[in-house]
Design an enzyme around this catalytic site. Structure first.
Site, PDB file in Angstrom:
ATOM      1  N   SER A  68       0.821  -1.213   0.000  1.00 30.97           N
ATOM      2  CA  SER A  68       0.000   0.000   0.000  1.00 30.97           C
ATOM      3  C   SER A  68       0.855   1.264   0.000  1.00 30.97           C
ATOM      4  CB  SER A  68      -0.919   0.016   1.226  1.00 30.97           C
ATOM      5  OG  SER A  68      -1.799  -1.075   1.198  1.00 30.97           O
TER       6      SER A  68
HETATM    7  N1  SAM Z   1      -1.385  -4.547   3.982  1.00 31.89           N
HETATM    8  C1  SAM Z   1      -0.608  -4.853   2.816  1.00 31.89           C
HETATM    9  C2  SAM Z   1       0.768  -4.280   2.859  1.00 31.89           C
HETATM   10  O1  SAM Z   1       1.095  -3.553   3.787  1.00 31.89           O
HETATM   11  O2  SAM Z   1       1.536  -4.598   1.955  1.00 31.89           O
HETATM   12  C3  SAM Z   1      -1.247  -4.411   1.533  1.00 31.89           C
HETATM   13  C4  SAM Z   1      -2.320  -5.273   1.193  1.00 31.89           C
HETATM   14  S1  SAM Z   1      -2.789  -5.407  -0.487  1.00 31.89           S
HETATM   15  C5  SAM Z   1      -3.330  -3.780  -0.875  1.00 31.89           C
HETATM   16  C6  SAM Z   1      -4.292  -6.333  -0.170  1.00 31.89           C
HETATM   17  C7  SAM Z   1      -4.043  -7.739   0.320  1.00 31.89           C
HETATM   18  O3  SAM Z   1      -5.286  -8.305   0.738  1.00 31.89           O
HETATM   19  C8  SAM Z   1      -3.488  -8.671  -0.753  1.00 31.89           C
HETATM   20  O4  SAM Z   1      -2.296  -9.259  -0.313  1.00 31.89           O
HETATM   21  C9  SAM Z   1      -4.596  -9.704  -0.941  1.00 31.89           C
HETATM   22  O5  SAM Z   1      -4.105 -10.982  -1.276  1.00 31.89           O
HETATM   23  C10 SAM Z   1      -5.248  -9.675   0.424  1.00 31.89           C
HETATM   24  N2  SAM Z   1      -6.626 -10.187   0.480  1.00 31.89           N
HETATM   25  C11 SAM Z   1      -7.634 -10.031  -0.402  1.00 31.89           C
HETATM   26  N3  SAM Z   1      -8.751 -10.636   0.046  1.00 31.89           N
HETATM   27  C12 SAM Z   1      -8.449 -11.190   1.244  1.00 31.89           C
HETATM   28  C13 SAM Z   1      -9.182 -11.960   2.199  1.00 31.89           C
HETATM   29  N4  SAM Z   1     -10.463 -12.294   2.036  1.00 31.89           N
HETATM   30  N5  SAM Z   1      -8.527 -12.355   3.328  1.00 31.89           N
HETATM   31  C14 SAM Z   1      -7.222 -12.024   3.539  1.00 31.89           C
HETATM   32  N6  SAM Z   1      -6.479 -11.312   2.658  1.00 31.89           N
HETATM   33  C15 SAM Z   1      -7.088 -10.896   1.530  1.00 31.89           C
END
Ligand code: SAM
Length: 220
Positions: A68
């Site tokens: 992010s």
């Molecule tokens: N917090 C992260 C970082 O600091 O790098 C950024 C996250 S990225 C924008 C969104 C993440 O949410 C992805 O890694 C994706 O695989 C995960 N994701 C999507 N749906 C999800 C779910 N139902 N449960 C857990 N993770 C999920």
């Protein structure tokens, strides 16, 4: 990526400049700004892309996902209204950068990631950087019932609706920060559980996150 990296004077200088930029964009919490100032974000980048690490932008981390944008991380962290020692659930571990910022803020962190490759990578890398969290692999749209309640819940992927499971897993006076909208843009919401029956909802700016998948996400 990540290991065998050094945190040099130059990196610390770039980080300080990023903190000043975040202040200029309205982030005021010293707890958040100090945390951003301490996390070596360049550890999350391949050597060839290190010059991108302290720019205020999201960046691909593989598996079609992103680390992010620092402003987004700081914004969500500030709106969580964290006090040291709180039990926090993060949905979407991803690279682990947001997790590191929360850990620097002194929370007890539970973090869940849907993508197995990212889960395994981050679970290995963060402890090597000195960060200890409870890592889980699975569908975080349903929360982590076994470990509830949580003082704070942060969702770092864009949801179509506020997942009811997450609201249920908040403690009384607990807060949930979550981007909700369509797949292109989402409004940042803060839900506060006043008591078992009363919730308040605050609305902030629009952001653009990758989709929250899963039962209470986009995969219904
Ligand atoms: N917090 C992260 C970082 O600091 O790098 C950024 C996250 S990225 C924008 C969104 C993440 O949410 C992805 O890694 C994706 O695989 C995960 N994701 C999507 N749906 C999800 C779910 N139902 N449960 C857990 N993770 C999920």
């Amino acid at each position: 990526m990540l290991l065998n990296k050094e945190d040099t004077y130059k990196h610390r200088g770039m980080r300080k400049a990023l903190v000043n930029l975040l202040k200029g964009k309205g982030i005021q919490s010293e707890l958040v700004l100090d945390a951003v100032n301490r996390v070596p974000r360049h550890f999350f980048f391949e050597s060839a892309f290190i010059e991108h690490a302290y720019q205020d932008k999201a960046f691909p981390i593989g598996q079609g996902q992103t680390i992010s944008q620092p402003y987004t991380v700081a914004f969500q962290s500030e709106k969580l209204d964290i006090q040291k020692g709180m039990k926090v659930l993060e949905i979407g571990t991803g690279s682990g950068y947001q997790a590191c910022v929360l850990l620097e803020m002194g929370v007890d962190l539970y973090t869940i990631e849907y993508n197995e490759v990212l889960y395994k990578r981050t679970k290995k890398v963060l402890p090597k950087m000195g960060y200890k969290a409870h890592f889980f692999h699975g569908d975080g749209s349903k929360g982590l019932e076994k470990h509830a309640p949580f003082d704070r819940i942060i969702v770092t992927a864009g949801a179509p609706l506020v997942p009811i499971s997450l609201v249920k897993q908040l403690s009384i006076h607990g807060k949930l920060i979550i981007p909700v909208g369509n797949k292109d843009k989402q409004k940042m919401l803060r839900i506060t559980k006043k008591d078992e029956k009363k919730l308040t909802r605050e609305e902030f700016d629009y952001f653009a996150f990758v989709p929250l998948l899963g039962t209470e996400g986009w995969n219904k």
